[in-house]
Design an enzyme around this catalytic site. Structure first.
Site, PDB file in Angstrom:
ATOM      1  N   ASN A 110       0.969  -0.944   0.448  1.00  0.00           N
ATOM      2  CA  ASN A 110      -0.143   0.311   0.332  1.00  0.00           C
ATOM      3  C   ASN A 110       0.570   0.938   0.093  1.00  0.00           C
ATOM      4  O   ASN A 110       1.826   1.034   0.336  1.00  0.00           O
ATOM      5  CB  ASN A 110      -1.091   0.121   1.247  1.00  0.00           C
ATOM      6  CG  ASN A 110      -0.558   0.667   2.526  1.00  0.00           C
ATOM      7  OD1 ASN A 110      -0.409   1.804   2.362  1.00  0.00           O
ATOM      8  ND2 ASN A 110      -0.005   0.292   3.419  1.00  0.00           N
ATOM      9  N   PHE A 114      -1.593   7.726   4.321  1.00  0.00           N
ATOM     10  CA  PHE A 114      -2.244   8.612   5.053  1.00  0.00           C
ATOM     11  C   PHE A 114      -3.726   9.414   4.651  1.00  0.00           C
ATOM     12  O   PHE A 114      -3.997  10.450   5.516  1.00  0.00           O
ATOM     13  CB  PHE A 114      -1.694   9.483   6.168  1.00  0.00           C
ATOM     14  CG  PHE A 114      -0.403   9.242   7.247  1.00  0.00           C
ATOM     15  CD1 PHE A 114      -0.919   7.754   7.672  1.00  0.00           C
ATOM     16  CD2 PHE A 114       0.259   9.880   7.893  1.00  0.00           C
ATOM     17  CE1 PHE A 114       0.388   7.115   8.224  1.00  0.00           C
ATOM     18  CE2 PHE A 114       1.522   8.940   8.538  1.00  0.00           C
ATOM     19  CZ  PHE A 114       1.571   7.803   9.024  1.00  0.00           C
ATOM     20  N   SER A 172       5.546   4.727   8.677  1.00  0.00           N
ATOM     21  CA  SER A 172       5.182   4.430   7.749  1.00  0.00           C
ATOM     22  C   SER A 172       5.477   4.776   6.326  1.00  0.00           C
ATOM     23  O   SER A 172       6.131   6.315   6.484  1.00  0.00           O
ATOM     24  CB  SER A 172       3.005   5.048   7.185  1.00  0.00           C
ATOM     25  OG  SER A 172       2.745   4.825   8.525  1.00  0.00           O
ATOM     26  N   ASN A 174       5.062   5.697   3.609  1.00  0.00           N
ATOM     27  CA  ASN A 174       4.293   7.025   2.449  1.00  0.00           C
ATOM     28  C   ASN A 174       4.512   7.947   2.434  1.00  0.00           C
ATOM     29  O   ASN A 174       3.469   8.639   1.623  1.00  0.00           O
ATOM     30  CB  ASN A 174       2.975   6.131   2.372  1.00  0.00           C
ATOM     31  CG  ASN A 174       3.133   4.562   1.697  1.00  0.00           C
ATOM     32  OD1 ASN A 174       3.941   4.229   1.069  1.00  0.00           O
ATOM     33  ND2 ASN A 174       2.982   3.585   2.318  1.00  0.00           N
ATOM     34  N   THR A 175       4.987   8.585   3.792  1.00  0.00           N
ATOM     35  CA  THR A 175       4.491   9.517   3.858  1.00  0.00           C
ATOM     36  C   THR A 175       6.046  10.619   3.832  1.00  0.00           C
ATOM     37  O   THR A 175       6.973  10.310   4.909  1.00  0.00           O
ATOM     38  CB  THR A 175       3.899  10.660   5.358  1.00  0.00           C
ATOM     39  OG1 THR A 175       3.143   9.955   5.242  1.00  0.00           O
ATOM     40  CG2 THR A 175       4.464  11.835   5.426  1.00  0.00           C
ATOM     41  N   LYS A 213       6.077   3.361  17.207  1.00  0.00           N
ATOM     42  CA  LYS A 213       5.663   2.078  15.558  1.00  0.00           C
ATOM     43  C   LYS A 213       6.679   2.548  15.207  1.00  0.00           C
ATOM     44  O   LYS A 213       6.853   3.656  14.674  1.00  0.00           O
ATOM     45  CB  LYS A 213       4.169   1.961  15.602  1.00  0.00           C
ATOM     46  CG  LYS A 213       3.839   1.161  14.819  1.00  0.00           C
ATOM     47  CD  LYS A 213       2.785   0.768  14.115  1.00  0.00           C
ATOM     48  CE  LYS A 213       2.606  -0.357  13.135  1.00  0.00           C
ATOM     49  NZ  LYS A 213       1.362  -0.456  12.726  1.00  0.00           N
ATOM     50  N   ASN A 242       5.851  -1.319  11.390  1.00  0.00           N
ATOM     51  CA  ASN A 242       5.011  -1.305  10.039  1.00  0.00           C
ATOM     52  C   ASN A 242       5.079  -2.144   8.613  1.00  0.00           C
ATOM     53  O   ASN A 242       6.029  -2.805   9.242  1.00  0.00           O
ATOM     54  CB  ASN A 242       5.271   0.196  10.054  1.00  0.00           C
ATOM     55  CG  ASN A 242       4.388   0.772   9.500  1.00  0.00           C
ATOM     56  OD1 ASN A 242       3.321   0.580   8.697  1.00  0.00           O
ATOM     57  ND2 ASN A 242       3.905   2.525  10.090  1.00  0.00           N
TER      58      ASN A 242
HETATM   59  C1  LIG Z   1      -3.492  -1.255   3.668  1.00  0.00           C
HETATM   60  C2  LIG Z   1      -2.810  -1.066   4.552  1.00  0.00           C
HETATM   61  C3  LIG Z   1      -3.058   0.356   5.320  1.00  0.00           C
HETATM   62  C4  LIG Z   1      -2.020   0.527   6.459  1.00  0.00           C
HETATM   63  N1  LIG Z   1      -2.116   1.778   7.505  1.00  0.00           N
HETATM   64  C5  LIG Z   1      -0.944   2.018   8.434  1.00  0.00           C
HETATM   65  C6  LIG Z   1      -1.923   3.179   9.244  1.00  0.00           C
HETATM   66  O1  LIG Z   1      -2.335   3.922   8.637  1.00  0.00           O
HETATM   67  N2  LIG Z   1      -1.216   3.342  10.377  1.00  0.00           N
HETATM   68  C7  LIG Z   1       0.212   2.730  10.408  1.00  0.00           C
HETATM   69  O2  LIG Z   1       0.537   2.299  11.817  1.00  0.00           O
HETATM   70  N3  LIG Z   1       0.361   1.625  10.249  1.00  0.00           N
HETATM   71  C8  LIG Z   1      -0.754   1.005   8.825  1.00  0.00           C
HETATM   72  N4  LIG Z   1      -0.510   0.169   8.025  1.00  0.00           N
HETATM   73  C9  LIG Z   1       0.452  -1.327   8.453  1.00  0.00           C
HETATM   74  C10 LIG Z   1       0.113  -2.202   9.870  1.00  0.00           C
HETATM   75  O3  LIG Z   1      -0.812  -1.171  10.614  1.00  0.00           O
HETATM   76  C11 LIG Z   1       0.791  -3.172   9.891  1.00  0.00           C
HETATM   77  O4  LIG Z   1       2.071  -2.213  10.888  1.00  0.00           O
HETATM   78  C12 LIG Z   1       1.615  -4.016   8.888  1.00  0.00           C
HETATM   79  O5  LIG Z   1       0.730  -4.412   7.632  1.00  0.00           O
HETATM   80  C13 LIG Z   1       2.095  -5.296   9.002  1.00  0.00           C
HETATM   81  O6  LIG Z   1       1.155  -6.250  10.335  1.00  0.00           O
HETATM   82  P1  LIG Z   1       0.122  -7.444   8.288  1.00  0.00           P
HETATM   83  O7  LIG Z   1       0.905  -8.164   7.677  1.00  0.00           O
HETATM   84  O8  LIG Z   1      -0.601  -8.255   9.669  1.00  0.00           O
HETATM   85  O9  LIG Z   1      -0.690  -6.490   7.252  1.00  0.00           O
HETATM   86  C14 LIG Z   1      -1.033  -0.651   6.950  1.00  0.00           C
HETATM   87  C15 LIG Z   1      -1.478  -1.598   6.498  1.00  0.00           C
HETATM   88  C16 LIG Z   1      -1.668  -1.619   5.154  1.00  0.00           C
HETATM   89  C17 LIG Z   1      -1.730  -3.011   4.601  1.00  0.00           C
END
Ligand SMILES: Cc1cc2nc3c(=O)[nH]c(=O)nc-3n(C[C@H](O)[C@H](O)[C@H](O)COP(=O)(O)O)c2cc1C
Length: 354
Positions: A110, A114, A172, A174-175, A213, A242
C-alpha cells in the site's frame, strides 16, 4: 460468524482492494459484521499496562483509519483494536490505485499516504462508541506539516481522552520524511511534545500509555538508539513493525512487487519477527512489545509471543481470510500454549530467549 466471511469474501476479492475495503467498512457500520460468541479462554487473557486484554490478538492500524468500526471489529472476537493513523487535518492521501494484492505471496503493498478525515471526525466517532473494549489510537502527521512534533502533540491533546493507549507512528513509508523521525533526537522531541500534550489533556485522569511504532527496515545502530531512548524516556511500549520497503527475492508476484509502497502480510513475517526478537533483547524484556507483521495463524502469533511480544496484531491476513480467521487464530494459539505447558500468554512472552 459468517456474513462477511462466507458469502461476501469471494466477491470482495474480485474487486479493487480499496473498493472492497470500503464495502467492508460500510457493512460493518451497518451492523452486518460477524459476532463472536463470548468464548473467554482464560489462557488468552493477559494483563499489559494495567489493562486486561481478553486475548492478545488485536487489529493493527490502517484498517479503521477514522475510528468508525472499532466496536464492530471488537465484536468479531478481537482482544483490542488500534484505529488510525489519524492526522490533525483531513487529507486525501496519494492518487489511486494505491493498494495492491500479492495473492501468490499472501502479501499486500500500500501507498495510501495517511488518507483520513482528521482528528475531529475521529474524536466524534470515538465519543459515540457502544462498547468498552480496548482501543488504541495511532497518531500520524499531515503531509505538509513541517513541525512534526506539533502535529503529534495536537493529535495527543485531542484524542487522549478516547484512547486506551496512544501510538506515535513514525514508520509509514508513504509520507515523505516520516521515517527520518525515528532518528534519536527527532524521536526524543516528538515523545516529549506528545507526553506534555497528553498530560495536559488528561490532568488527574488516567493517562494512556505511549507507544512508538517502528519500521522493520532499521539498521542495528538505529535499533540500538531506539532501545536506549525507550528505556531512558520511559516510553511504555514499542510496536514492531510497520510495513517494509524491502522486497524479498522469494516474492512470486514479481510484477506487483514493483509497485512503490510498504509491503505487508506473509512476506513480512520473518523480517518483522527478527526485528521484534532483536528489540526484545536490546530492551531486556522490560518494555511491552506489540508484534505485528505477517501473522496469519495461531502458530504465527505464538512465534511472535515467544520472540518477545506481549500482544500481537494483524491486518493483511484478514484481507485473504476474512474475520473467521480470528476465532481460528485464538484456538490455535491456545493449543500452542497448552502443548508447551504454558498456563497463560504472559508465561510464554520471550520464551525463546530463556
Ligand atoms: C492497507 C494498509 C494500510 C495501513 N495503514 C497504516 C496506518 O495508517 N498506520 C500504521 O501505523 N500502519 C498502517 N499499516 C500497517 C499495519 O498496521 C501493519 O503494521 C502492517 O500491515 C503489518 O501487519 P500485517 O502483515 O498483519 O498486515 C497499514 C497496512 C495496510 C496493509
Amino acid at each position: 460468524m459468517s456474513v462477511l466471511a462466507d458469502f461476501a469474501l469471494p466477491f470482495l476479492r474480485c474487486l479493487d482492494p480499496e473498493k472492497a475495503h470500503n464495502m467492508t467498512l460500510a457493512a460493518l457500520k451497518a451492523g452486518l459484521g460477524p459476532k463472536a460468541f463470548a468464548d473467554e479462554d482464560g489462557r488468552l487473557v493477559t494483563k499489559v499496562w494495567d489493562m486486561y486484554f481478553p486475548s492478545p490478538i488485536g487489529l493493527s492500524a490502517g484498517f479503521d483509519k477514522n475510528a468508525e468500526v472499532a466496536d464492530a471489529m471488537l465484536d468479531t472476537g478481537l482482544g483490542f483494536v488500534e484505529v488510525g493513523s489519524i492526522t490533525p487535518k483531513a487529507q486525501d492521501g496519494n492518487p489511486k490505485p494505491r493498494i495492491f494484492r500479492l495473492p501468490k505471496d499472501g502479501g499486500v503493498i500500500n501507498r495510501l499516504g495517511f488518507n483520513n478525515k482528521g482528528m475531529h471526525v475521529a474524536a466524534k466517532n470515538l465519543a459515540h462508541r457502544y462498547s468498552s473494549g480496548i482501543v488504541g489510537v495511532n497518531l500520524g502527521k499531515n503531509k505538509t506539516t513541517e513541525d512534526a512534533a506539533s502535529d503529534y502533540a495536537v493529535g495527543a491533546e485531542k484524542l487522549s481522552p478516547f484512547a486506551d493507549y496512544l501510538v506515535i507512528n513514525v514508520s509509514s513509508p508513504n509520507t515523505p520524511g516520516l521515517r527520518a523521525l525515528q532518528d534519536k533526537d527527532e524521536l526524543a522531541n516528538l515523545v516529549i511534545a506528545t507526553l506534555e500534550a497528553r498530560d495536559k489533556a488528561m490532568g488527574e485522569k488516567r493517562k494512556p500509555p505511549l507507544l512508538v511504532k517502528i519500521a522493520p527496515d532499521l539498521n542495528s545502530d538505529d535499533l540500538s538508539d531506539i532501545a536506549s531512548l525507550t528505556l531512558d524516556m520511559n516510553i511504555d511500549g514499542l510496536i514492531v513493525s510497520n510495513t517494509t520497503i524491502s522486497r524479498p527475492d522469494s516474492l512470486k508476484d514479481k510484477k506487483t512487487a514493483e509497485e512503490t509502497g510498504g509491503l505487508s502480510g506473509k512476506p513480512l513475517m520473518e523480517l518483522s519477527t527478527d526485528v521484534l526478537a532483536d528489540v526484545y533483547k536490546r530492551t531486556g524484556g522490560k518494555i511491552p512489545l506489540i508484534g505485528v507483521g505477517g501473522v496469519a495463524s495461531g502458530q504465527d502469533a505464538y512465534r511472535k509471543i515467544r520472540a518477545g511480544a506481549s500482544l500481537v496484531q494483524l491486518y493483511s491476513a484478514l484481507v485473504y481470510h476474512g474475520p473467521s480467521l480470528i476465532p481460528r487464530i485464538k484456538r490455535e494459539l491456545s493449543e500452542c500454549l497448552s502443548k508447551d505447558g504454558f498456563e497463560n500468554v504472559g508465561q510464554a512472552v520471550g520464551a525463546d530467549h530463556r
